[in-house]
Write a protein that holds these residues in place. Structure first.
Motif, short mmCIF file in Angstrom:
data_model
loop_
_atom_site.label_atom_id
_atom_site.label_comp_id
_atom_site.label_asym_id
_atom_site.label_seq_id
_atom_site.Cartn_x
_atom_site.Cartn_y
_atom_site.Cartn_z
N TYR A 1 8.14 34.82 15.98
CA TYR A 1 8.16 35.72 16.80
C TYR A 1 9.51 36.44 16.93
O TYR A 1 9.72 37.72 16.98
N VAL A 2 10.60 35.66 16.95
CA VAL A 2 12.21 36.23 16.82
C VAL A 2 12.30 36.88 15.57
O VAL A 2 12.82 38.05 15.37
N HIS A 3 11.80 36.38 14.44
CA HIS A 3 11.78 37.03 13.24
C HIS A 3 11.20 38.43 13.04
O HIS A 3 11.73 39.53 12.70
N VAL A 4 10.01 38.54 13.62
CA VAL A 4 9.05 39.73 13.58
C VAL A 4 9.69 40.77 14.55
O VAL A 4 10.18 41.97 13.86
N ALA A 5 10.36 40.24 15.67
CA ALA A 5 11.07 41.34 16.37
C ALA A 5 12.39 41.79 15.94
O ALA A 5 12.31 43.16 15.96
N PHE A 6 13.01 41.05 15.45
CA PHE A 6 14.38 41.93 14.68
C PHE A 6 14.07 42.27 13.58
O PHE A 6 14.85 43.37 13.20
N ALA A 7 12.90 42.11 12.72
CA ALA A 7 12.48 42.82 11.65
C ALA A 7 12.20 44.17 11.92
O ALA A 7 12.58 45.16 11.38
N CYS A 8 11.32 44.37 13.03
CA CYS A 8 10.96 45.58 13.44
C CYS A 8 12.14 46.48 14.12
O CYS A 8 12.38 47.66 13.96
N LEU A 9 13.04 45.59 14.76
CA LEU A 9 14.05 46.30 15.15
C LEU A 9 15.15 46.89 14.19
O LEU A 9 15.68 48.01 14.17
N ALA A 10 15.17 45.96 13.10
CA ALA A 10 15.96 46.74 11.98
C ALA A 10 15.46 48.05 11.38
O ALA A 10 16.13 48.76 10.91
N MET A 11 14.10 47.88 11.14
CA MET A 11 13.27 48.94 10.65
C MET A 11 13.51 50.25 11.52
O MET A 11 13.84 51.35 10.98
N GLY A 12 13.32 50.02 12.70
CA GLY A 12 13.42 51.11 13.71
C GLY A 12 14.88 51.76 13.76
O GLY A 12 15.32 53.06 13.65
N THR A 13 15.92 51.05 13.80
CA THR A 13 17.35 51.45 14.04
C THR A 13 17.87 51.86 12.83
O THR A 13 18.44 53.03 12.53
N GLY A 14 17.38 51.39 11.53
CA GLY A 14 17.88 51.84 10.18
C GLY A 14 17.23 53.35 9.95
O GLY A 14 17.85 54.11 9.72
N LEU B 1 22.87 46.13 11.76
CA LEU B 1 23.71 44.86 10.90
C LEU B 1 23.33 43.56 11.90
O LEU B 1 22.85 42.44 11.11
N MET B 2 23.34 43.56 13.05
CA MET B 2 22.88 42.23 14.01
C MET B 2 21.55 41.87 13.84
O MET B 2 21.19 40.68 13.15
N SER B 3 20.56 42.89 13.63
CA SER B 3 19.13 42.58 13.44
C SER B 3 18.99 42.18 12.07
O SER B 3 18.01 41.09 11.73
N VAL B 4 19.43 42.64 11.01
CA VAL B 4 19.46 41.91 9.72
C VAL B 4 19.79 40.77 9.59
O VAL B 4 19.24 39.58 8.93
N PHE B 5 21.04 40.20 10.25
CA PHE B 5 21.51 38.75 10.07
C PHE B 5 20.61 37.84 10.99
O PHE B 5 20.40 36.74 10.30
N LEU B 6 19.93 38.20 12.05
CA LEU B 6 18.97 37.40 12.75
C LEU B 6 17.70 37.46 11.87
O LEU B 6 17.07 36.32 11.85
N VAL B 7 17.16 38.56 11.20
CA VAL B 7 16.04 38.10 10.42
C VAL B 7 16.41 37.22 9.34
O VAL B 7 15.58 36.41 8.94
N VAL B 8 17.48 37.41 8.73
CA VAL B 8 18.05 36.44 7.57
C VAL B 8 18.06 34.89 8.09
O VAL B 8 17.64 34.15 7.56
N LEU B 9 18.50 34.89 9.30
CA LEU B 9 18.93 33.51 9.83
C LEU B 9 17.57 32.88 10.32
O LEU B 9 17.17 31.63 9.79
N THR B 10 16.72 33.47 10.68
CA THR B 10 15.36 33.23 11.09
C THR B 10 14.46 32.78 9.78
O THR B 10 13.76 31.96 9.63
N SER B 11 14.69 33.45 8.64
CA SER B 11 14.02 33.46 7.63
C SER B 11 14.63 32.18 6.80
O SER B 11 13.65 31.31 6.06
N GLY B 12 15.71 32.01 7.09
CA GLY B 12 16.23 30.58 6.68
C GLY B 12 15.65 29.31 7.07
O GLY B 12 15.36 28.48 6.32
N SER C 1 19.87 48.76 1.48
CA SER C 1 19.86 47.68 2.15
C SER C 1 18.42 48.15 3.26
O SER C 1 17.72 47.26 3.51
N TYR C 2 18.41 49.25 3.48
CA TYR C 2 17.10 49.54 4.25
C TYR C 2 15.95 49.28 3.21
O TYR C 2 14.83 48.92 4.02
N ALA C 3 15.81 49.38 2.09
CA ALA C 3 14.69 49.20 1.46
C ALA C 3 13.92 47.73 1.50
O ALA C 3 13.03 47.52 1.45
N PHE C 4 15.08 46.58 1.91
CA PHE C 4 14.56 45.37 2.13
C PHE C 4 13.96 45.22 3.52
O PHE C 4 13.52 44.00 3.88
#
Length: 215
Positions: free
Chosen positions: A57-70, A94-105, A154-157
């Motif tokens: 849930y956290v992963h999806v939320a911040f992935a959407c936030l990264a897409m929107g803010t970018g 930037l924060m959203s990207v790192f949280l997506v990566v963290l949860t992806s880990g 970056s945004y491509a990802f």
């Protein structure tokens, strides 16, 4: 300029639809991820479902936030009106990207496709933050063009999930691979595409100036 505005309008439409789809699918239609989890067989680690779902849930939320803010930070109109908003929104990205990566880990060891898929996701988890940090370094050095180019990369990802599932469907239904093998191929195919497509866009939209010839 017209081509850039057209591409941005297309990007807004695609991102809006994808964010809406991700929210409805993961929080409303299938909050237990039953359809996706049904493909996870032969896991080497026992999956703690409540913990996995919360991280997802956290992963999806911040992935959407990264897409929107970018997306907002690619708007020239918003940039002209408020550079302060552009800067703050950039740090949210930037924060959203790192949280997506963290949860992806956390999610990577439970990837569909096993160890090979997990390695692919861990590669993505190294590539995306590196590229994003390069964008930050560019703007810190006041290199606007460099910052813009790294942000495009970056945004491509932000489209990793969409790209993986599109490629997985192609391999599964187009070439007859199993779902698991298709998903793994989709991960590695996405890495290649998401590195290549931005380079094409950058060279197409912002070609380097030709050196003048003195006579």
């Amino acid at each position: 300029m017209k081509r850039q505005r057209f591409l941005y309008s297309v990007l807004v439409a695609v991102c809006s639809l994808f964010i809406l789809y991700a929210i409805i699918k993961n929080y409303v239609v299938d909050p237990n991820a039953s359809a996706f989890l049904s493909h996870k067989t032969g896991l080497k680690r026992e999956l703690n479902l409540p913990a996995w779902l919360n991280v997802m849930y956290v992963h999806v939320a911040f992935a959407c936030l990264a897409m929107g803010t970018g997306l907002l930070n690619f708007s020239n109109r918003i940039f002209r009106k408020s550079r302060r908003f552009h800067r703050i929104n950039g740090y949210v990205y930037l924060m959203s990207v790192f949280l997506v990566v963290l949860t992806s880990g956390y999610l990577a060891p439970y990837s569909t496709g096993g160890k090979m898929s997990s390695i692919g996701f861990n590669a993505l988890n190294l590539i995306w933050p590196f590229i994003t940090v390069m964008a930050v370094i560019g703007i810190r050095k006041k290199q606007i063009g460099r910052h813009r180019d790294w942000m495009i990369r970056s945004y491509a990802f932000c489209f990793t999930n969409l790209s993986i599932h599109l490629l997985a469907s192609l391999f599964q239904y187009g070439f007859g691979f199993s779902y698991s093998a298709s998903y793994t191929l989709g991960i590695y195919g996405s890495i290649i595409l998401l590195l290549a497509i931005p380079e094409v866009l950058i060279r197409s939209l912002f070609p380097p100036a030709k050196p003048s010839i003195l006579k």
